[in-house]
Design an enzyme around this catalytic site. Structure first.
Site, PDB file in Angstrom:
ATOM      1  N   GLU A   1       9.559 -14.961  -9.952  1.00 55.12           N
ATOM      2  CA  GLU A   1       8.845 -13.750  -9.555  1.00 55.12           C
ATOM      3  C   GLU A   1       8.262 -13.003 -10.763  1.00 55.12           C
ATOM      4  O   GLU A   1       7.127 -12.521 -10.706  1.00 55.12           O
ATOM      5  CB  GLU A   1       9.861 -12.862  -8.818  1.00 55.12           C
ATOM      6  CG  GLU A   1       9.404 -11.545  -8.342  1.00 55.12           C
ATOM      7  CD  GLU A   1      10.514 -10.776  -7.630  1.00 55.12           C
ATOM      8  OE1 GLU A   1      11.707 -11.037  -7.888  1.00 55.12           O
ATOM      9  OE2 GLU A   1      10.171  -9.910  -6.822  1.00 55.12           O
TER      10      GLU A   1
ATOM     11  N   LYS B   1       6.614  -4.000  -3.599  1.00 52.98           N
ATOM     12  CA  LYS B   1       8.028  -3.707  -3.413  1.00 52.98           C
ATOM     13  C   LYS B   1       8.438  -3.746  -1.948  1.00 52.98           C
ATOM     14  O   LYS B   1       9.465  -4.279  -1.585  1.00 52.98           O
ATOM     15  CB  LYS B   1       8.324  -2.326  -3.998  1.00 52.98           C
ATOM     16  CG  LYS B   1       9.761  -1.885  -3.899  1.00 52.98           C
ATOM     17  CD  LYS B   1      10.596  -2.625  -4.896  1.00 52.98           C
ATOM     18  CE  LYS B   1      12.066  -2.260  -4.862  1.00 52.98           C
ATOM     19  NZ  LYS B   1      12.868  -3.309  -5.502  1.00 52.98           N
TER      20      LYS B   1
ATOM     21  N   ASN C   1      -1.981   2.286   5.532  1.00 52.78           N
ATOM     22  CA  ASN C   1      -1.059   1.219   5.142  1.00 52.78           C
ATOM     23  C   ASN C   1      -0.741   0.439   6.409  1.00 52.78           C
ATOM     24  O   ASN C   1      -0.525   1.034   7.458  1.00 52.78           O
ATOM     25  CB  ASN C   1       0.210   1.855   4.553  1.00 52.78           C
ATOM     26  CG  ASN C   1       1.303   0.835   4.330  1.00 52.78           C
ATOM     27  OD1 ASN C   1       1.023  -0.347   4.088  1.00 52.78           O
ATOM     28  ND2 ASN C   1       2.544   1.288   4.399  1.00 52.78           N
ATOM     29  N   GLY C   2      -0.716  -0.899   6.334  1.00 50.09           N
ATOM     30  CA  GLY C   2      -0.406  -1.702   7.517  1.00 50.09           C
ATOM     31  C   GLY C   2      -1.609  -2.529   7.932  1.00 50.09           C
ATOM     32  O   GLY C   2      -2.518  -2.765   7.132  1.00 50.09           O
TER      33      GLY C   2
ATOM     34  N   LYS D   1      14.298 -14.482  -8.948  1.00 47.46           N
ATOM     35  CA  LYS D   1      13.987 -13.477  -9.967  1.00 47.46           C
ATOM     36  C   LYS D   1      13.167 -14.100 -11.082  1.00 47.46           C
ATOM     37  O   LYS D   1      12.196 -13.529 -11.555  1.00 47.46           O
ATOM     38  CB  LYS D   1      15.313 -12.930 -10.527  1.00 47.46           C
ATOM     39  CG  LYS D   1      15.330 -11.500 -10.867  1.00 47.46           C
ATOM     40  CD  LYS D   1      15.710 -10.587  -9.724  1.00 47.46           C
ATOM     41  CE  LYS D   1      14.864 -10.745  -8.484  1.00 47.46           C
ATOM     42  NZ  LYS D   1      15.346  -9.984  -7.364  1.00 47.46           N
TER      43      LYS D   1
ATOM     44  N   CYS E   1       0.816  -1.202   0.000  1.00 43.01           N
ATOM     45  CA  CYS E   1       0.000   0.000   0.000  1.00 43.01           C
ATOM     46  C   CYS E   1       0.866   1.276   0.000  1.00 43.01           C
ATOM     47  O   CYS E   1       1.841   1.366   0.734  1.00 43.01           O
ATOM     48  CB  CYS E   1      -0.942   0.085   1.191  1.00 43.01           C
ATOM     49  SG  CYS E   1      -2.108  -1.278   1.283  1.00 43.01           S
TER      50      CYS E   1
ATOM     51  N   HIS F   1      20.698 -35.290  -3.667  1.00 43.01           N
ATOM     52  CA  HIS F   1      20.045 -35.637  -2.389  1.00 43.01           C
ATOM     53  C   HIS F   1      18.535 -35.430  -2.459  1.00 43.01           C
ATOM     54  O   HIS F   1      17.880 -35.395  -1.417  1.00 43.01           O
ATOM     55  CB  HIS F   1      20.656 -34.820  -1.250  1.00 43.01           C
ATOM     56  CG  HIS F   1      22.121 -35.086  -1.066  1.00 43.01           C
ATOM     57  ND1 HIS F   1      22.610 -36.277  -0.581  1.00 43.01           N
ATOM     58  CD2 HIS F   1      23.199 -34.331  -1.352  1.00 43.01           C
ATOM     59  CE1 HIS F   1      23.943 -36.237  -0.565  1.00 43.01           C
ATOM     60  NE2 HIS F   1      24.315 -35.057  -1.029  1.00 43.01           N
TER      61      HIS F   1
ATOM     62  N   GLU G   1      19.102 -16.616  -5.936  1.00 40.26           N
ATOM     63  CA  GLU G   1      18.599 -15.320  -6.405  1.00 40.26           C
ATOM     64  C   GLU G   1      18.124 -15.420  -7.858  1.00 40.26           C
ATOM     65  O   GLU G   1      17.100 -14.838  -8.224  1.00 40.26           O
ATOM     66  CB  GLU G   1      19.704 -14.259  -6.238  1.00 40.26           C
ATOM     67  CG  GLU G   1      19.399 -12.889  -6.780  1.00 40.26           C
ATOM     68  CD  GLU G   1      18.151 -12.222  -6.176  1.00 40.26           C
ATOM     69  OE1 GLU G   1      17.608 -12.723  -5.181  1.00 40.26           O
ATOM     70  OE2 GLU G   1      17.719 -11.206  -6.754  1.00 40.26           O
TER      71      GLU G   1
ATOM     72  N   TRP H   1      -2.428  -2.809  -1.753  1.00 41.26           N
ATOM     73  CA  TRP H   1      -2.007  -4.201  -1.842  1.00 41.26           C
ATOM     74  C   TRP H   1      -2.846  -4.919  -0.798  1.00 41.26           C
ATOM     75  O   TRP H   1      -2.659  -4.734   0.402  1.00 41.26           O
ATOM     76  CB  TRP H   1      -0.516  -4.319  -1.529  1.00 41.26           C
ATOM     77  CG  TRP H   1       0.043  -5.679  -1.729  1.00 41.26           C
ATOM     78  CD1 TRP H   1       0.541  -6.206  -2.886  1.00 41.26           C
ATOM     79  CD2 TRP H   1       0.196  -6.708  -0.735  1.00 41.26           C
ATOM     80  NE1 TRP H   1       0.974  -7.491  -2.680  1.00 41.26           N
ATOM     81  CE2 TRP H   1       0.777  -7.827  -1.373  1.00 41.26           C
ATOM     82  CE3 TRP H   1      -0.110  -6.797   0.630  1.00 41.26           C
ATOM     83  CZ2 TRP H   1       1.066  -9.006  -0.698  1.00 41.26           C
ATOM     84  CZ3 TRP H   1       0.175  -7.982   1.295  1.00 41.26           C
ATOM     85  CH2 TRP H   1       0.760  -9.067   0.632  1.00 41.26           C
TER      86      TRP H   1
ATOM     87  N   ARG I   1       4.242  -0.082  -4.668  1.00 36.75           N
ATOM     88  CA  ARG I   1       3.903  -0.540  -3.317  1.00 36.75           C
ATOM     89  C   ARG I   1       2.590  -1.326  -3.287  1.00 36.75           C
ATOM     90  O   ARG I   1       2.213  -1.866  -2.246  1.00 36.75           O
ATOM     91  CB  ARG I   1       3.788   0.663  -2.364  1.00 36.75           C
ATOM     92  CG  ARG I   1       5.085   1.408  -2.171  1.00 36.75           C
ATOM     93  CD  ARG I   1       4.890   2.512  -1.163  1.00 36.75           C
ATOM     94  NE  ARG I   1       4.615   1.972   0.149  1.00 36.75           N
ATOM     95  CZ  ARG I   1       5.518   1.677   1.063  1.00 36.75           C
ATOM     96  NH1 ARG I   1       6.789   1.870   0.791  1.00 36.75           N
ATOM     97  NH2 ARG I   1       5.173   1.195   2.228  1.00 36.75           N
TER      98      ARG I   1
HETATM   99  O1  M6R Z   1      13.406  -4.021   1.235  1.00 37.40           O
HETATM  100  P1  M6R Z   1      13.987  -5.362   1.561  1.00 37.40           P
HETATM  101  O2  M6R Z   1      15.307  -5.594   0.939  1.00 37.40           O
HETATM  102  O3  M6R Z   1      14.003  -5.638   3.022  1.00 37.40           O
HETATM  103  O4  M6R Z   1      12.974  -6.401   0.897  1.00 37.40           O
HETATM  104  C1  M6R Z   1      13.097  -7.775   1.135  1.00 37.40           C
HETATM  105  C2  M6R Z   1      12.365  -8.569   0.088  1.00 37.40           C
HETATM  106  O5  M6R Z   1      10.987  -8.324   0.158  1.00 37.40           O
HETATM  107  C3  M6R Z   1      12.855  -8.226  -1.321  1.00 37.40           C
HETATM  108  O6  M6R Z   1      14.227  -8.409  -1.421  1.00 37.40           O
HETATM  109  C4  M6R Z   1      12.159  -9.112  -2.383  1.00 37.40           C
HETATM  110  O7  M6R Z   1      12.491 -10.442  -2.208  1.00 37.40           O
HETATM  111  C5  M6R Z   1      12.591  -8.632  -3.759  1.00 37.40           C
HETATM  112  N1  M6R Z   1      11.851  -7.459  -4.124  1.00 37.40           N
HETATM  113  C6  M6R Z   1      12.450  -9.679  -4.800  1.00 37.40           C
HETATM  114  O8  M6R Z   1      12.946  -9.249  -6.026  1.00 37.40           O
END
Ligand code: M6R
Length: 603
Positions: free
Chosen positions: A484, A598, A99-100, A481, A2, A500, A477, A73, A27
């Protein structure tokens, strides 16, 4: 999670409010709305992205010089017009964006219903305008009504509110970010600075339980009890263009391409290999002398950067471990005065990471935030903060910030090596290698191999990523990516773990990306052979001088040679490009992948 925004001036607020909402879409983007106040209070809100709201305001033409806005969100209630913010009370005199999570909303709803209030949404937020309205009806002025209503709330929240007949926005925060922007012609509020960066770069970071009373001609900040507070204003050094797409189709591609610059910023002025110096923020030499071990806490991409940091530290004789921040509260690692707890967080607002830091606040452990956002909650709640200086990252998929985090953790590892480990001096070869990384990333960005490979393997069922040592966090990672933004099944494994269990998943319709780093390559090559004999095509991502892979792998994407410890940073850029192009081929909404936001400000 949000985005909140507000614009308080003497002229029409709508255009700037809509710009701020568009800037905040990263957001949350399942519904959006505005409330504008002139003589009347008008609310316009729609399910969908801000474009749907823009079409609605073009029809309904709300207007006013005082406005609040929201991009959502969903947490409580699915995306819908009714659940979109702003929310109003029974009489429509009060509008609220939030937000929250308001944890006690159910009991508050029950109480309010028993007093005759009717609700029109499934959200937790809607209790707030009803609580305020009751107090207005009882004769309280808006500011008192707001403070009293906020005192009833439990949970974490940032709230902005307008009341009919009062040219003011009232706002508060508790555990969710909120920043005031001080402009020449208007004042602003937002969850995040990029919202209003094109209107002002002068900001005041609100702290928990601050109440901001924002008027066209000024902003007063007090505690919940009404006592005046002094909060300094800061000028942010992000340029408005930093938060724009600048001709790229997506923020993600822009941010991938910004990596050479971002990396230079992360390193600049912090290393002097000749003099053997590593300067980190305000941390004087000797800061870490009492430290015996390092405990990272982080989520998602930042967790993967932390795993990279663990490898760099362990190689320098400093015991280190990384915990998923979301698991830390359930099973906290014991820490003491000789532990450095490092919270790695791009936003500095991730609720799980903040909860992990708070979990150890009563211990003697020293805390450090490695973050991108000056003034963020993480930066303020720890003993020390080191900034990665990557500039704003808007795409939901973290890219440049991973690289800048790893570069910063490399510098931290060097400091700890000398101050807390067994190092007698800084590793000049490593530091020189780090200084050459931006140029090496530039070379990768000039090549089109990742794009060709994304196209060649577009029709597979699963995408696996394997790596060993430094290559392991890069494999994790790479898979994060890929899944996602492409929505394809992708998983990352330690190369040696394949046999394993995960090897059972490998068939001719899965493809395996193998990360080579110049260390233990023969072992990774064995793992590649295991995969090949199950019929899966293999793409190696490897330094140019790697031998033995060209005859085994179906495709090889080369990265420039350099210190093996840094090679993972380069492979990671290749995997970012791979994911980007694979998502583009599939027509995915790359900057706003479904269900994700984000900044994850709820636990
Ligand atoms: O703002 P942060 O680095 O604490 O966010 C942590 C994760 O939410 C963030 O790294 C998320 O996994 C990425 N946006 C994925 O690409």
């Amino acid at each position: 999670m949000c985005g909140i925004t507000a614009r308080v001036g003497d002229d029409e607020a709508l255009d700037e409010l809509l710009t701020s909402l568009t800037n905040l879409e990263y957001r949350g983007y399942d519904s959006a709305g505005v409330a504008l106040l002139d003589e009347d209070l008008e609310v316009c809100k729609r399910e969908g992205e801000t474009d749907a709201l823009k079409r609605a305001v073009a029809e309904e033409e709300p207007s006013g010089s005082i406005g609040i806005g929201h991009t959502r969100w969903s947490t409580h209630g699915p995306p819908s017009d009714a659940n979109a913010h702003p929310h109003t009370g029974c009489e429509g005199r009060v509008a609220v964006v939030h937000n929250g999570i308001i944890e006690n909303y159910e009991s508050l709803r029950t109480e309010l219903r028993s007093r005759g209030h009717e609700f029109t949404s499934e959200t937790d937020t809607e209790v707030v305008p009803h609580l305020v309205e009751e107090r207005l009806t009882a004769g309280h002025d808006p500011e008192v009504a707001f403070r009293e209503a906020v005192a009833c709330l439990e949970g974490s929240f940032a709230i902005a509110l307008v009341v009919e007949g009062d040219e003011t926005v009232y706002a508060t925060r508790k555990g969710s970010p909120l920043v005031v922007g001080l402009g020449d012609d208007a004042n602003y509020l937002a969850s995040d600075i990029p919202a209003f960066l094109e209107f002002t770069d002068r900001v005041v970071y609100l702290e928990d339980d601050d109440v901001a009373v924002v008027r066209p001609d000024g902003v007063d900040i007090t505690g919940l009890d009404g006592a005046p507070l002094r909060r300094e204003s800061h000028t942010v050094d992000w340029a408005p263009g930093d938060a724009e797409k600048s001709g790229y189709n997506h923020y993600m591609l822009k941010e991938i391409n910004e990596q050479p610059f971002a990396l230079r910023q992360a390193i600049e002025g912090r290393t002097d290999p000749a003099a053997g110096e590593v300067v980190l923020g305000d941390l004087p030499a000797g800061t870490f002398e009492e430290i015996d071990r390092v405990q990272f806490v982080a989520c998602g991409t930042s967790y993967h950067a932390s795993l990279y940091g663990v490898a760099l530290l362990q190689r320098r004789g400093v015991p280190a471990a990384a915990a998923l921040a979301s698991e830390f509260a359930a099973d906290p690692t014991p820490v003491d005065g000789s532990t450095l707890v490092v919270a790695v967080t791009q936003s500095g607002e991730t609720a799980d990471t903040l909860a992990a830091i708070r979990e150890i606040e009563d211990t003697d452990a020293r805390t450090l935030a490695v973050t991108n956002v000056v003034g963020s909650t993480a930066a303020r709640e720890v003993d020390d903060a080191v900034f990665i200086r990557a500039g704003p990252e808007i795409g939901v998929a973290a890219t440049k910030t991973f690289s800048s985090q790893v570069a910063t953790l490399g510098l931290l590892a060097e400091r700890l090596h000398v101050e807390a480990g067994d190092g007698e001096s800084f590793d000049a070869a490593f530091l020189e290698g780090l200084e050459r990384i931006p140029e090496a990333v530039d070379q990768i960005l000039d090549r089109r191999r990742a794009e060709q490979v994304a196209e060649a393997y577009a029709g597979m069922d699963s995408y696996f990523f394997i790596g060993r040592g430094i290559g392991y966090p890069v494999a994790l990672e790479g898979a994060l990516k890929f899944k996602e933004i492409t929505y394809e099944h992708a998983e990352g494994f330690a190369a040696g773990e394949l046999k394993h269990g995960p090897l059972a998943l490998v068939t001719g319709t899965s493809v395996v990306f193998a990360i080579f780093t110049g260390e233990n390559d023969e072992k990774t090559l064995h793992n590649v052979q295991e995969v090949k004999s199950r019929g899966a095509p293999v793409i190696a991502v490897a330094p140019e001088s790697t031998t033995g892979i060209h005859t085994v792998a179906d495709d090889v994407i080369e990265v420039p040679d350099g210190p093996p410890e840094l090679s993972g940073m380069l492979s990671n850029v290749v995997l970012q490009l791979l994911s980007y192009h694979a998502a583009e081929l599939r027509g995915r909404p790359i900057d706003k992948p479904r269900n994700l936001a984000k900044s994850v400000t709820v636990e």
